[in-house]
Design an enzyme around this catalytic site. Structure first.
Site, short mmCIF file in Angstrom:
data_model
loop_
_atom_site.label_atom_id
_atom_site.label_comp_id
_atom_site.label_asym_id
_atom_site.label_seq_id
_atom_site.Cartn_x
_atom_site.Cartn_y
_atom_site.Cartn_z
N ARG A 150 -10.65 -0.11 14.63
CA ARG A 150 -10.47 0.68 13.41
C ARG A 150 -11.42 0.08 12.39
O ARG A 150 -12.58 0.43 12.36
CB ARG A 150 -8.99 0.61 12.99
N TYR A 196 15.66 29.91 8.36
CA TYR A 196 14.42 30.54 8.81
C TYR A 196 14.32 30.56 10.33
O TYR A 196 14.75 29.61 10.99
CB TYR A 196 13.21 29.77 8.28
N LYS A 247 0.83 -1.20 0.00
CA LYS A 247 0.00 0.00 0.00
C LYS A 247 0.88 1.26 0.00
O LYS A 247 2.08 1.18 0.29
CB LYS A 247 -0.92 -0.02 1.22
C1 LIG Z 1 -0.42 -1.77 6.86
C2 LIG Z 1 -0.97 -3.07 7.31
C3 LIG Z 1 -0.13 -4.19 7.43
C4 LIG Z 1 1.38 -4.08 7.33
O1 LIG Z 1 1.85 -3.53 8.54
P1 LIG Z 1 3.41 -3.33 8.87
O2 LIG Z 1 3.40 -2.90 10.28
O3 LIG Z 1 3.90 -2.29 7.93
O4 LIG Z 1 4.08 -4.64 8.64
C5 LIG Z 1 -0.72 -5.42 7.71
N1 LIG Z 1 -2.05 -5.52 7.88
C6 LIG Z 1 -2.89 -4.46 7.80
C7 LIG Z 1 -4.34 -4.64 8.04
C8 LIG Z 1 -2.37 -3.20 7.53
O5 LIG Z 1 -3.19 -2.13 7.49
#
Ligand SMILES: *Cc1c(COP(=O)(O)O)cnc(C)c1O
Length: 374
Positions: free
Chosen positions: A140, A261, A42
């Site tokens: 979630r 800055y 992702k």
């Molecule tokens: C992003 C995600 C993962 C991968 O998690 P990592 O901590 O990056 O290994 C696995 N499962 C779900 C549901 C996620 O949202």
């Protein structure tokens, strides 16, 4: 894919080591065996490039991929025609046929989504199946435990075609957190309600919680890209991302003058400052800035660590190189922000964040080099 500048013209060069990526996947697969090892790609494969990463992992033997969005699934499908691809954010209203059209499996996260998916499956010849996400403490996405228990009691035909039972750990990077044991126990109970259905719980850190968390398939993301899945211990993963930036100029700053800055950093001695051609617009988070009495990140210049000097600009970053030999660095030299010497976790911690945010913030202006070992 976005167009990226040529290395010779770019302010920063991002090198993605696809051989190191595949080695990380194999190492995670070895630790999780006999469970299957999937890959989470992702958010543009955590900033590393969805297409090259997916293609490299498919070539290494990875058969299952997880993305967050429908469009990411389409992009993964284009480079991994035979892979199984799950869409974590589930089914968007009215789009079931678009998922089926690319042979993508939604991860169903509510009874409303399940009803829509079942209605779609009933009116088409689609038999691709979906994953069922059940919440075990993250609050979630996912059906509640009670909803999942109710669904398990329905006749098989009433459930819709479900091919994977899933949940997600909230605290896996903190092995002693009591929520891990609660989630692992709840997931074990769920599994028993869905006999015969393959099950998946562990993310990267979850793999390191041991076999109780592995089930049939593990879903690593960040560890593939070199992020440390065991933040309390030495990183078991190899680096994948190398970020280099070009030196635009070296200037001298008298003691007592300020850099950048808000004049937040004062030269405590006559200093030489190298100005690099990247900044927060490229994902070098401004929170990693160096202020008086508050050090920031570091770069490796001519082989030596050099501290940031001042507040990070959008396109520029100043580094204190006073301690280097006088003729170093030179205009046009490349310095290292991420690589063997500085991990994504290091830079992230200087910015008060985690490797995930660092990686997914990586800029779009970099030249990109994919090393595939050929
Ligand atoms: C992003 C995600 C993962 C991968 O998690 P990592 O901590 O990056 O290994 C696995 N499962 C779900 C549901 C996620 O949202």
């Amino acid at each position: 894919m976005n167009a990226h500048p040529e290395p010779g013209e770019a302010g920063g060069i991002l090198t993605i080591d696809l051989v190191g990526l595949a080695a990380n996947w194999r190492e995670l697969a070895r630790r999780a065996a006999p469970a299957q090892c999937a890959a989470v790609v992702k958010a543009d494969a955590y900033g590393c490039g969805l297409e090259p990463v997916t293609a490299a992992l498919a070539k290494a033997g990875c058969e299952t991929f997880f993305v967050a969005h429908l469009d990411e699934g389409r992009r993964a499908r284009a480079v991994a025609p035979r892979a199984t691809i799950y869409v974590l954010n589930g089914l968007l209203p009215g789009l079931a046929s678009a998922y089926a059209g690319c042979n993508l499996h939604p991860v169903i996260g509510s009874l409303a989504e399940l009803a829509e998916w079942k209605a779609f499956v009933a009116t088409t010849a689609w038999h691709g199946g979906a994953a069922l996400h059940v919440d075990t403490g993250m609050n979630r996405l996912g059906l509640s435990f009670d909803e999942a228990a109710w669904l398990a009691r329905q006749p098989q035909a009433e459930r819709g075609e479900l091919v994977l039972l899933m949940s997600h750990l909230a605290c896996a990077e903190t092995p002693d957190h009591p929520l891990n044991a609660r989630q692992i126990a709840a997931f074990g109970e769920l599994r028993a309600m869905y006999p015969g259905m393959p099950a998946s719980l562990a993310n990267s850190s979850g793999i390191f919680l041991g076999p109780d968390a592995h089930h049939d398939m593990v879903r690593p993301g960040v560890a593939l890209y070199g992020g440390n899945p065991t933040p309390l211990h030495i990183n078991p993963m190899g680096p994948v991302v190398r970020l280099q930036a070009r030196v635009l100029q070296i200037r001298t700053v008298a003691a007592g003058e300020t850099v950048g800055y808000t004049a937040a950093w004062t030269a405590s001695r006559a200093s030489r400052i190298a100005v690099l051609s990247l900044g927060y617009g490229d994902g070098i988070l401004r929170a990693a800035s160096a202020r008086d009495h508050e050090p920031g990140g570091e770069a490796i210049v001519a082989g030596r660590p050099c501290p940031f000097a001042g507040v990070i600009s959008m396109d520029l970053l100043a580094v204190d190189v006073t301690h280097l030999p006088e003729d170093l660095p030179r205009r046009g030299d490349l310095v290292t922000l991420l690589g063997e010497e500085i991990s994504v976790d290091d830079l992230a911690s200087h910015a008060g964040t985690i490797s995930y945010e660092m990686l997914t913030s990586l800029g779009r202006r970099y030249a990109r080099i994919y090393k595939d070992g050929r």
